[in-house]
Design a protein around this motif. Structure first.
Motif, PDB file in Angstrom:
ATOM      1  N   TYR A 120       0.841  -1.203   0.000  1.00  0.00           N
ATOM      2  CA  TYR A 120       0.000   0.000   0.000  1.00  0.00           C
ATOM      3  C   TYR A 120       0.877   1.255   0.000  1.00  0.00           C
ATOM      4  O   TYR A 120       2.093   1.169   0.240  1.00  0.00           O
TER       5      TYR A 120
ATOM      6  N   ASN B 290      -7.252   4.246   4.891  1.00  0.00           N
ATOM      7  CA  ASN B 290      -7.626   4.415   3.473  1.00  0.00           C
ATOM      8  C   ASN B 290      -6.401   4.600   2.571  1.00  0.00           C
ATOM      9  O   ASN B 290      -6.444   5.299   1.565  1.00  0.00           O
TER      10      ASN B 290
ATOM     11  N   SER C  20      -3.843   3.431  -0.346  1.00  0.00           N
ATOM     12  CA  SER C  20      -4.209   2.796  -1.626  1.00  0.00           C
ATOM     13  C   SER C  20      -3.323   1.588  -1.889  1.00  0.00           C
ATOM     14  O   SER C  20      -2.103   1.660  -1.702  1.00  0.00           O
TER      15      SER C  20
ATOM     16  N   GLU D 150      -4.408   8.914  -0.928  1.00  0.00           N
ATOM     17  CA  GLU D 150      -5.541   8.217  -0.298  1.00  0.00           C
ATOM     18  C   GLU D 150      -6.454   7.547  -1.326  1.00  0.00           C
ATOM     19  O   GLU D 150      -6.527   7.988  -2.471  1.00  0.00           O
ATOM     20  N   SER D 151      -7.139   6.480  -0.903  1.00  0.00           N
ATOM     21  CA  SER D 151      -8.147   5.863  -1.771  1.00  0.00           C
ATOM     22  C   SER D 151      -9.515   6.035  -1.109  1.00  0.00           C
ATOM     23  O   SER D 151      -9.611   6.536   0.009  1.00  0.00           O
ATOM     24  N   ASN D 152     -10.563   5.560  -1.810  1.00  0.00           N
ATOM     25  CA  ASN D 152     -11.900   5.677  -1.223  1.00  0.00           C
ATOM     26  C   ASN D 152     -12.252   4.463  -0.373  1.00  0.00           C
ATOM     27  O   ASN D 152     -13.310   4.409   0.226  1.00  0.00           O
ATOM     28  N   GLU D 153     -11.356   3.462  -0.416  1.00  0.00           N
ATOM     29  CA  GLU D 153     -11.684   2.230   0.311  1.00  0.00           C
ATOM     30  C   GLU D 153     -10.859   2.077   1.579  1.00  0.00           C
ATOM     31  O   GLU D 153      -9.772   2.632   1.689  1.00  0.00           O
ATOM     32  N   ILE D 154     -11.379   1.280   2.487  1.00  0.00           N
ATOM     33  CA  ILE D 154     -10.652   0.988   3.717  1.00  0.00           C
ATOM     34  C   ILE D 154      -9.952  -0.363   3.538  1.00  0.00           C
ATOM     35  O   ILE D 154     -10.583  -1.347   3.145  1.00  0.00           O
TER      36      ILE D 154
END
Ligand code: ADP
Ligand code: ASP
Ligand code: MG
Length: 422
Positions: free
Chosen positions: A180, A189, A191, A408-412
């Motif tokens: 990540y 969050n 990525s 950052e991404s939108n997912e956890i």
């Protein structure tokens, strides 16, 4: 010719017998794909941490030899259990420790390097159709002494085996879904990266991203072994591929952020400002097999004609380092103290995209300033900038930098396993 796949499973993946059954299924699936399979396993769960704790309860400064004798036992348990689990599911499997195979290392305890791997036994057993389960993290010297490769070293065992066997790929199965942009335990969050180059991964691993042992990436790069990091628990994506090619255009200056909390800073105060002093200090540390990371020498003070030399090392080498420096003090004519600070952390940003792109360092420094975080030392490479900060500021620094560099991404991210409680 059948292809050889090396798979490595970390501590969380083999933490209990249910998880070992799950690993056996993944291994058998690869065998069913028509490949020869060599599996490398770590000790179960936090076994190695518990072994370290027991040693420290008994002895403040245990000898390297006995520590290696002790720590190498953890992997011995998991190889036998995994071989049994595979056999129970109807497949032929055999486990070997490093001594039985001949995973030869240099004669250094607690962080030995692999110098050679004998492949005869492995090839013989693969030819007989067996799945081979090998103990990670351990090696043996020419004299038959047991060594270990350093914490997290099973990754390196796996890649070295893949290189020795000319394997198609080395798959590192772990408790997160890949590499990540930073530790998903710190930034949920973060990525997941589909791909990362050996160079960037090597810098990230050295900077404290302990998802991979740095020497595993070094070995993969040297022998051109494609590596994949993926989850043992969620197989619906292929994780992260680590390989030699850079993307044609890199749009983001920073690929990842990492923190290393296991460093200590040493200052040798009031050393004479004359040729040969730094050489004496660092050659002495090299002789003791102590790796030095960041180094700063202050400008000489005019009146006393002395300066201070500050550097960072891995905390595990702290006692050895102080002992060596105390012994050297009079020889180099140092008149000041040897100061030690373990309350520090190294925070780094890594990215091939920062090459020839001005403003990345200043953006890092501004971000830390906005967070009121003091920078104690700075070091750079072509694709990395590291700042030494107070340990208590490290997480805040990582979070702020991760945000500023738009990672950052939108997912956890899903993270299995817990932190050691020893
Ligand atoms: P294993 O026991 O499988 O070898 P490790 O604990 O050594 O697993 O490595 C996996 C852990 O690495 C993750 O749980 C995560 O907290 C940590 N980690 C640190 N940096 C990163 C990163 N950039 N990407 C993914 N995981 C990371
Ligand atoms: N069991 C060893 C450790 O905990 C090696 C590894 O897991 O890679 O460091
Ligand atoms: Mg690991």
């Amino acid at each position: 010719m059948r292809k050889i796949i090396v798979q490595k499973f970390g501590g969380t993946s083999v933490a209990d017998t249910e998880k070992i059954k799950n690993v056996a299924k993944i291994v058998i699936k690869e065998k069913q794909n028509g490949n020869d399979v060599v599996v490398v396993v770590s000790a179960m769960g936090h076994t190695t941490d518990y072994l370290v704790k027991m040693a420290k309860d008994l002895c403040a400064n245990p000898s390297g030899r006995e520590m290696d004798m002790l720590l190498s036992t953890g992997e011995g348990v998991s190889i036998a259990l995994l071989a049994m689990a595979i056999q129970a599911q109807g497949y032929d499997a055999v486990s070997f420790n490093a001594m039985q195979i001949g995973i030869m290392t240099e004669n250094v305890h607690s962080k030995a390097r692999i110098v050679d791997i004998k492949t005869e036994k492995l090839k013989e057993n693969l030819k007989e159709g067996k799945i081979i389960v090998v103990a990670g993290f351990q090696g043996v010297t020419e004299d038959g002494e047991i060594t270990t490769l350093g914490r997290g070293g099973s990754d390196t065992s796996a890649v070295a085996l893949a290189a020795a066997l000319n394997a198609e790929r080395c798959d590192i199965y772990t408790d997160v879904e890949g590499v990540y942009t930073t530790d998903p335990r710190v930034v949920p969050n973060a990525s997941r990266l589909d791909e990362i180059s050996y160079e960037e991964m090597l810098e990230l691993a050295h900077a404290g991203a302990n998802v991979l042992h740095p020497r595993s990436v070094e070995t993969a790069k040297q022998f051109n072994v494609p590596m994949r990091v993926r989850s043992s628990f969620k197989l619906d994506n292929l994780g992260t591929l680590i390989l030699g090619v850079e993307k044609m255009e890199i749009y983001k200056p920073v690929t990842g952020v990492a923190a290393d909390l296991s460093q200590a800073r040493i200052v040798v105060c009031d050393v004479p400002d004359k040729p040969g002093v730094a050489a004496k200090i660092f050659s002495r540390l090299a002789k003791e097999n102590i790796s030095v990371d960041m180094i700063i020498q202050s400008y000489a003070r005019k009146v006393s004609n002395t300066n201070d030399i500050a550097f960072t090392i891995d905390s595990v080498d702290l006692n050895k380092t102080v002992e060596a420096l105390e012994a050297l003090k009079s020889e180099i004519g140092a008149t000041g103290d040897i100061q030690v600070d373990e309350n520090i952390a190294k925070v780094s940003i890594v990215g091939a995209g920062m090459i020839d792109r001005p403003g990345v360092a200043s953006a890092m420094f501004e971000t830390l300033a906005e967070q009121n975080i003091n920078i104690r030392m700075i070091s750079t490479s072509e694709i990395k900038i590291s700042c030494l900060v107070d340990k208590c500021d490290a997480q805040q620094a990582v979070k702020a930098l991760h945000k500023v560099f738009e990672l950052e991404s939108n997912e956890i991210a899903e993270v299995k396993g817990d932190l050691p409680n020893v």
